[in-house]
Motif scaffolding. Structure first.
Motif, mmCIF file in Angstrom:
data_model
loop_
_atom_site.group_PDB
_atom_site.id
_atom_site.type_symbol
_atom_site.label_atom_id
_atom_site.label_comp_id
_atom_site.label_asym_id
_atom_site.label_seq_id
_atom_site.Cartn_x
_atom_site.Cartn_y
_atom_site.Cartn_z
ATOM 1 N N MET A 1 24.804 -6.964 -21.794
ATOM 2 C CA MET A 1 25.818 -7.873 -21.282
ATOM 3 C C MET A 1 27.136 -7.121 -21.075
ATOM 4 S SD MET A 1 27.403 -11.351 -22.924
ATOM 5 C CE MET A 1 25.845 -12.221 -22.813
ATOM 6 N N ARG A 2 27.769 -7.392 -19.935
ATOM 7 C CA ARG A 2 29.060 -6.758 -19.637
ATOM 8 C C ARG A 2 30.179 -7.794 -19.773
ATOM 9 N NH1 ARG A 2 30.530 -3.984 -13.804
ATOM 10 N NH2 ARG A 2 32.644 -3.242 -14.306
ATOM 11 N N LEU A 3 31.224 -7.449 -20.509
ATOM 12 C CA LEU A 3 32.369 -8.325 -20.706
ATOM 13 C C LEU A 3 33.592 -7.694 -20.045
ATOM 14 C CD1 LEU A 3 30.492 -8.467 -23.436
ATOM 15 C CD2 LEU A 3 32.317 -9.952 -24.227
ATOM 16 N N VAL A 4 34.187 -8.440 -19.134
ATOM 17 C CA VAL A 4 35.376 -7.965 -18.434
ATOM 18 C C VAL A 4 36.481 -8.999 -18.596
ATOM 19 C CG1 VAL A 4 36.362 -7.271 -16.212
ATOM 20 C CG2 VAL A 4 33.966 -6.731 -16.740
ATOM 21 N N ILE A 5 37.628 -8.558 -19.067
ATOM 22 C CA ILE A 5 38.808 -9.411 -19.102
ATOM 23 C C ILE A 5 39.749 -8.887 -18.029
ATOM 24 C CG2 ILE A 5 40.763 -10.253 -20.450
ATOM 25 C CD1 ILE A 5 39.069 -9.847 -22.960
ATOM 26 N N ALA A 6 40.097 -9.750 -17.086
ATOM 27 C CA ALA A 6 40.894 -9.302 -15.946
ATOM 28 C C ALA A 6 41.829 -10.401 -15.481
ATOM 29 C CB ALA A 6 39.982 -8.883 -14.794
ATOM 30 N N ARG A 7 42.918 -9.981 -14.897
ATOM 31 C CA ARG A 7 43.791 -10.922 -14.202
ATOM 32 C C ARG A 7 43.268 -10.999 -12.773
ATOM 33 N NH1 ARG A 7 48.401 -13.648 -14.448
ATOM 34 N NH2 ARG A 7 49.667 -13.821 -12.547
ATOM 35 N N CYS A 8 42.782 -12.168 -12.411
ATOM 36 C CA CYS A 8 42.105 -12.291 -11.128
ATOM 37 C C CYS A 8 42.189 -13.710 -10.592
ATOM 38 C CB CYS A 8 40.633 -11.882 -11.259
ATOM 39 S SG CYS A 8 39.676 -12.950 -12.374
ATOM 40 N N SER A 9 41.923 -13.855 -9.305
ATOM 41 C CA SER A 9 41.700 -15.159 -8.701
ATOM 42 C C SER A 9 40.240 -15.214 -8.272
ATOM 43 C CB SER A 9 42.622 -15.392 -7.502
ATOM 44 O OG SER A 9 42.358 -14.458 -6.473
ATOM 45 N N VAL A 10 39.697 -16.421 -8.158
ATOM 46 C CA VAL A 10 38.276 -16.582 -7.847
ATOM 47 C C VAL A 10 38.118 -17.613 -6.741
ATOM 48 C CG1 VAL A 10 35.985 -17.113 -8.756
ATOM 49 C CG2 VAL A 10 37.707 -16.096 -10.261
ATOM 50 N N ASP A 11 37.353 -17.245 -5.710
ATOM 51 C CA ASP A 11 37.050 -18.173 -4.620
ATOM 52 C C ASP A 11 35.548 -18.333 -4.501
ATOM 53 O OD1 ASP A 11 39.666 -18.799 -3.025
ATOM 54 O OD2 ASP A 11 39.781 -16.671 -3.531
ATOM 55 N N TYR A 12 35.096 -19.582 -4.517
ATOM 56 C CA TYR A 12 33.683 -19.903 -4.314
ATOM 57 C C TYR A 12 33.488 -20.280 -2.849
ATOM 58 C CZ TYR A 12 29.301 -22.508 -4.439
ATOM 59 O OH TYR A 12 28.041 -22.969 -4.173
ATOM 60 N N VAL A 13 32.558 -19.614 -2.185
ATOM 61 C CA VAL A 13 32.300 -19.862 -0.765
ATOM 62 C C VAL A 13 30.836 -20.241 -0.602
ATOM 63 C CG1 VAL A 13 32.398 -18.918 1.560
ATOM 64 C CG2 VAL A 13 34.054 -18.146 -0.154
ATOM 65 N N GLY A 14 30.587 -21.474 -0.222
ATOM 66 C CA GLY A 14 29.221 -21.953 -0.039
ATOM 67 C C GLY A 14 29.253 -23.252 0.730
ATOM 68 N N LYS A 15 28.424 -24.219 0.319
ATOM 69 C CA LYS A 15 28.450 -25.535 0.961
ATOM 70 C C LYS A 15 29.799 -26.200 0.742
ATOM 71 C CE LYS A 15 23.484 -26.414 0.739
ATOM 72 N NZ LYS A 15 22.416 -27.301 0.237
ATOM 73 N N LEU A 16 30.401 -25.904 -0.397
ATOM 74 C CA LEU A 16 31.749 -26.352 -0.701
ATOM 75 C C LEU A 16 32.602 -25.120 -0.962
ATOM 76 C CD1 LEU A 16 30.883 -29.233 -3.217
ATOM 77 C CD2 LEU A 16 31.412 -29.473 -0.782
ATOM 78 N N THR A 17 33.904 -25.293 -1.038
ATOM 79 C CA THR A 17 34.786 -24.192 -1.405
ATOM 80 C C THR A 17 35.607 -24.610 -2.615
ATOM 81 O OG1 THR A 17 36.516 -24.954 0.121
ATOM 82 C CG2 THR A 17 34.945 -23.325 0.955
ATOM 83 N N ALA A 18 35.922 -23.632 -3.455
ATOM 84 C CA ALA A 18 36.737 -23.886 -4.643
ATOM 85 C C ALA A 18 37.578 -22.653 -4.919
ATOM 86 C CB ALA A 18 35.846 -24.213 -5.837
ATOM 87 N N HIS A 19 38.770 -22.868 -5.457
ATOM 88 C CA HIS A 19 39.686 -21.757 -5.692
ATOM 89 C C HIS A 19 40.260 -21.834 -7.102
ATOM 90 C CE1 HIS A 19 42.806 -18.751 -5.002
ATOM 91 N NE2 HIS A 19 43.698 -19.622 -5.435
ATOM 92 N N LEU A 20 40.205 -20.711 -7.811
ATOM 93 C CA LEU A 20 40.889 -20.558 -9.092
ATOM 94 C C LEU A 20 42.046 -19.598 -8.870
ATOM 95 C CD1 LEU A 20 37.809 -20.072 -11.465
ATOM 96 C CD2 LEU A 20 39.249 -22.105 -11.311
ATOM 97 N N PRO A 21 43.272 -20.026 -9.126
ATOM 98 C CA PRO A 21 44.426 -19.155 -8.878
ATOM 99 C C PRO A 21 44.468 -17.968 -9.835
ATOM 100 C CG PRO A 21 45.119 -21.153 -9.982
ATOM 101 C CD PRO A 21 43.669 -21.346 -9.634
ATOM 102 N N MET A 22 45.331 -17.019 -9.528
ATOM 103 C CA MET A 22 45.464 -15.802 -10.325
ATOM 104 C C MET A 22 45.819 -16.128 -11.772
ATOM 105 S SD MET A 22 45.156 -12.480 -9.842
ATOM 106 C CE MET A 22 45.344 -12.302 -8.062
ATOM 107 N N ALA A 23 45.023 -15.585 -12.705
ATOM 108 C CA ALA A 23 45.253 -15.805 -14.136
ATOM 109 C C ALA A 23 44.333 -14.875 -14.917
ATOM 110 C CB ALA A 23 44.967 -17.262 -14.520
ATOM 111 N N PRO A 24 44.635 -14.627 -16.199
ATOM 112 C CA PRO A 24 43.720 -13.837 -17.025
ATOM 113 C C PRO A 24 42.424 -14.622 -17.266
ATOM 114 C CG PRO A 24 45.915 -13.916 -17.986
ATOM 115 C CD PRO A 24 45.879 -14.957 -16.917
ATOM 116 N N ARG A 25 41.283 -13.969 -17.072
ATOM 117 C CA ARG A 25 40.004 -14.646 -17.254
ATOM 118 C C ARG A 25 38.975 -13.692 -17.873
ATOM 119 N NH1 ARG A 25 41.340 -19.046 -14.542
ATOM 120 N NH2 ARG A 25 42.465 -18.872 -12.560
ATOM 121 N N LEU A 26 37.976 -14.292 -18.501
ATOM 122 C CA LEU A 26 36.842 -13.543 -19.029
ATOM 123 C C LEU A 26 35.694 -13.652 -18.033
ATOM 124 C CD1 LEU A 26 35.119 -12.118 -21.246
ATOM 125 C CD2 LEU A 26 34.676 -14.399 -22.188
ATOM 126 N N ILE A 27 35.142 -12.506 -17.657
ATOM 127 C CA ILE A 27 34.009 -12.463 -16.732
ATOM 128 C C ILE A 27 32.796 -11.942 -17.497
ATOM 129 C CG2 ILE A 27 33.142 -11.523 -14.561
ATOM 130 C CD1 ILE A 27 36.192 -10.907 -13.937
#
Length: 220
Positions: A1-27
């Protein structure tokens, strides 16, 4: 398992779209190729995720996760990586269920038409990114049904099934997926919550399931 902590934004592109603004997150990037994005709350529930099979491509400042069958994407814009480590967890022994609970699952899978005429089993212990669904099956119309089995049905079990349904309904190969909460005894509060969420409740007769001809349970 790989654990990444990063300041990032996330965009989901598919049948729907969703956006997570820039913030520290665990991946979390698991050995099965699944990717999930977490915040420092919401217990274990991810903010967004991609089920396997999927592929992660890491470019400078942008990570792209692409689903192998649907082409849906998670696009992570990486501003800063704070931590990046990998750990070998090995083969997990899995959840050891209560003896009666495990036997109920085995018996219901064997006599899946207990849930209704025309039901067919897909598989027991259908694995998801947050754990195994007890039974995945199809009803007489071919619709997917996820079954959570408990000896004593309480609110926690309904919440668990709700999380599975939310995840499964994001898979276009399975959706729409409805839920069945099955137990020998279902608490009134759990029944109310399940009904409110569109989940069927089934009371199982353990002795009848162990017999040659199991009786039909009561549907509510």
């Amino acid at each position: 398992m790989r654990l990444v902590i990063a300041r990032c934004s996330v965009d989901y592109v598919g049948k729907l779209t969703a956006h997570l603004p820039m913030a520290p997150r665990l991946i979390l990037i698991k050995a099965d190729s699944s990717v999930s994005i977490h915040a420092d709350d919401r217990a274990f529930k991810p903010l967004n995720w991609m089920n396997p099979p999927c592929k992660l491509r890491e470019d400078e400042g942008v990570w792209t996760v692409t689903h192998g069958k649907t082409g849906e994407k998670l696009v992570l814009t990486m501003e800063e990586i704070l931590h990046d480590s990998s750990h070998e967890l090995g083969v997990d022994p899995g959840l050891i269920k209560d003896g009666v609970e495990a036997h109920l699952q085995e018996l219901l899978a064997e006599h899946i038409t207990t849930l209704g005429a025309g039901y067919t089993l897909i598989r027991r212990e259908y694995m998801t990114a947050i754990g195994p669904v007890d039974i995945l099956c199809r009803d007489h119309g071919g619709a997917t049904v996820a079954v959570e089995i408990k000896r004593r049905g309480e609110i926690d079990g309904v919440e668990q099934l709700t999380r599975y349904l939310e995840l499964l309904n994001r898979d276009p190969l399975l959706a729409p997926v409805r839920g069945v909460f099955a137990a020998q005894e279902i608490k009134p509060q759990a029944r109310v919550l399940a009904t409110d969420r569109g989940i069927d409740c089934v009371t199982l007769d353990y002795d009848a399931l162990r017999g040659i001809e199991p009786e039909n349970p009561t549907l509510f």
